[in-house]
Design a protein around this motif. Structure first.
Motif, PDB file in Angstrom:
ATOM      1  N   THR A   1      -4.848   0.855  -3.806  1.00  0.00           N
ATOM      2  CA  THR A   1      -4.460   2.120  -3.185  1.00  0.00           C
ATOM      3  C   THR A   1      -4.556   3.273  -4.177  1.00  0.00           C
ATOM      4  O   THR A   1      -4.852   4.415  -3.795  1.00  0.00           O
ATOM      5  CB  THR A   1      -3.023   2.014  -2.631  1.00  0.00           C
ATOM      6  OG1 THR A   1      -2.941   0.905  -1.743  1.00  0.00           O
ATOM      7  CG2 THR A   1      -2.635   3.282  -1.878  1.00  0.00           C
ATOM      8  N   LEU A   2      -4.322   2.991  -5.457  1.00  0.00           N
ATOM      9  CA  LEU A   2      -4.386   4.008  -6.509  1.00  0.00           C
ATOM     10  C   LEU A   2      -5.798   4.173  -7.087  1.00  0.00           C
ATOM     11  O   LEU A   2      -5.987   4.887  -8.077  1.00  0.00           O
ATOM     12  CB  LEU A   2      -3.421   3.642  -7.634  1.00  0.00           C
ATOM     13  CG  LEU A   2      -1.930   3.689  -7.298  1.00  0.00           C
ATOM     14  CD1 LEU A   2      -1.108   3.063  -8.412  1.00  0.00           C
ATOM     15  CD2 LEU A   2      -1.476   5.118  -7.023  1.00  0.00           C
TER      16      LEU A   2
ATOM     17  N   ARG B   1       1.049   4.690  -2.660  1.00  0.00           N
ATOM     18  CA  ARG B   1       1.070   6.116  -2.310  1.00  0.00           C
ATOM     19  C   ARG B   1       2.294   6.813  -2.911  1.00  0.00           C
ATOM     20  O   ARG B   1       2.202   7.955  -3.379  1.00  0.00           O
ATOM     21  CB  ARG B   1       1.039   6.275  -0.784  1.00  0.00           C
ATOM     22  CG  ARG B   1      -0.302   5.852  -0.157  1.00  0.00           C
ATOM     23  CD  ARG B   1      -0.377   6.197   1.312  1.00  0.00           C
ATOM     24  NE  ARG B   1       0.466   5.328   2.122  1.00  0.00           N
ATOM     25  CZ  ARG B   1       0.061   4.169   2.649  1.00  0.00           C
ATOM     26  NH1 ARG B   1      -1.168   3.728   2.426  1.00  0.00           N
ATOM     27  NH2 ARG B   1       0.877   3.456   3.399  1.00  0.00           N
TER      28      ARG B   1
ATOM     29  N   ALA C   1       0.830  -1.206   0.000  1.00  0.00           N
ATOM     30  CA  ALA C   1       0.000   0.000   0.000  1.00  0.00           C
ATOM     31  C   ALA C   1       0.867   1.259   0.000  1.00  0.00           C
ATOM     32  O   ALA C   1       0.539   2.258  -0.663  1.00  0.00           O
ATOM     33  CB  ALA C   1      -0.938  -0.008   1.211  1.00  0.00           C
ATOM     34  N   GLN C   2       1.980   1.225   0.721  1.00  0.00           N
ATOM     35  CA  GLN C   2       2.914   2.358   0.733  1.00  0.00           C
ATOM     36  C   GLN C   2       3.435   2.644  -0.665  1.00  0.00           C
ATOM     37  O   GLN C   2       3.551   3.808  -1.079  1.00  0.00           O
ATOM     38  CB  GLN C   2       4.071   2.068   1.689  1.00  0.00           C
ATOM     39  CG  GLN C   2       5.281   2.991   1.566  1.00  0.00           C
ATOM     40  CD  GLN C   2       5.005   4.426   1.976  1.00  0.00           C
ATOM     41  OE1 GLN C   2       3.950   4.716   2.546  1.00  0.00           O
ATOM     42  NE2 GLN C   2       5.932   5.330   1.679  1.00  0.00           N
TER      43      GLN C   2
ATOM     44  N   ASN D   1       1.684   7.416  -6.580  1.00  0.00           N
ATOM     45  CA  ASN D   1       0.746   8.519  -6.779  1.00  0.00           C
ATOM     46  C   ASN D   1       1.465   9.865  -6.686  1.00  0.00           C
ATOM     47  O   ASN D   1       1.193  10.789  -7.463  1.00  0.00           O
ATOM     48  CB  ASN D   1      -0.378   8.440  -5.754  1.00  0.00           C
ATOM     49  CG  ASN D   1      -1.514   9.381  -6.068  1.00  0.00           C
ATOM     50  OD1 ASN D   1      -2.023   9.415  -7.187  1.00  0.00           O
ATOM     51  ND2 ASN D   1      -1.918  10.171  -5.085  1.00  0.00           N
ATOM     52  N   GLN D   2       2.410   9.986  -5.749  1.00  0.00           N
ATOM     53  CA  GLN D   2       3.178  11.217  -5.610  1.00  0.00           C
ATOM     54  C   GLN D   2       4.152  11.416  -6.766  1.00  0.00           C
ATOM     55  O   GLN D   2       4.360  12.534  -7.234  1.00  0.00           O
ATOM     56  CB  GLN D   2       3.943  11.219  -4.282  1.00  0.00           C
ATOM     57  CG  GLN D   2       3.051  11.342  -3.061  1.00  0.00           C
ATOM     58  CD  GLN D   2       3.870  11.360  -1.779  1.00  0.00           C
ATOM     59  OE1 GLN D   2       4.652  10.438  -1.496  1.00  0.00           O
ATOM     60  NE2 GLN D   2       3.721  12.393  -0.991  1.00  0.00           N
TER      61      GLN D   2
END
Length: 209
Positions: free
Chosen positions: A89-90, A57, A53-54, A60-61
């Protein structure tokens, strides 16, 4: 988000003009125990799912519009589960990605399932030969990094554009050698982090987590 950039000599044509985001699968219990996994199908543990999950993220950044990327995974379950979690997560459909056997982990053959201390007791001469040349050494019934690079380079050449590649530590090492010119001796011993993204573009790479 932390980033570490490392410049290397220009890579091969297979990676030119694209950004490739390499992700090692999340942690497994065999990682914790120091067991060689290779082609063994070992699932993620609880921390491994958090790391997956990390990675979503971080991507995404790094990218913003992740919908335009390609997504391809090793078919081994620890990589597939990592991909499904990061896509969730995305806010992308969890299972809408490709798999490619050429992105499976380096095969350790009959060494798989054992730890290095166990192998040094059971096959001392074999481990000594590997220590002398870890890039070209072929475990009994397994592959060398030279073998791995040949199939990984072909898999990368078939990617249509910018892509997220969820795979394994050995494959990331091979990709950094093929695409970013990392020397063989350095690549063979590189610790590949879980929960991080290895971004390769223009013959160089950076690590983001």
């Amino acid at each position: 988000m932390n980033e570490e950039t490392r410049a290397q000599p220009a890579g091969v044509a297979a990676g030119e003009g694209r950004r490739l985001f390499f992700v090692r699968h999340g942690e497994t219990d065999w990682n914790v125990a120091g067991r060689l996994q290779g082609r063994r199908d070992v699932p993620l543990n609880a921390l491994g799912r958090i790391q997956a999950a990390q990675v979503g993220r971080v991507l995404n950044q790094l990218v913003g519009d992740v919908s335009g990327l390609g997504y391809v995974s090793s078919p081994l379950s620890r990589a597939v589960e990592t991909m499904r979690i990061l896509r969730t997560t995305l806010d992308l459909p969890a299972s809408a990605f490709d798999s490619d056997m050429r992105l499976a982990e380096l095969s350790f053959g009959r060494w798989e399932g054992q730890t290095w201390p166990e192998l040094r007791r059971r096959d001392h001469d074999g481990v000594r030969r590997r220590d002398l040349d870890p890039w070209r050494f072929q475990p009994p019934g397994g592959e060398s990094y030279l073998d791995l690079c040949a199939r990984v380079e072909k898999a990368i050449a078939d990617l249509p554009g910018d892509a997220v590649v969820v795979t394994h530590g050995g494959v990331v090492r091979a990709a950094l050698h093929v695409l970013a010119g990392m020397p063989e001796g350095e690549a063979a011993l590189l610790p590949v982090r879980q929960g991080a993204v290895y971004v390769v573009a223009g013959g160089a790479f950076k690590v983001a987590d």
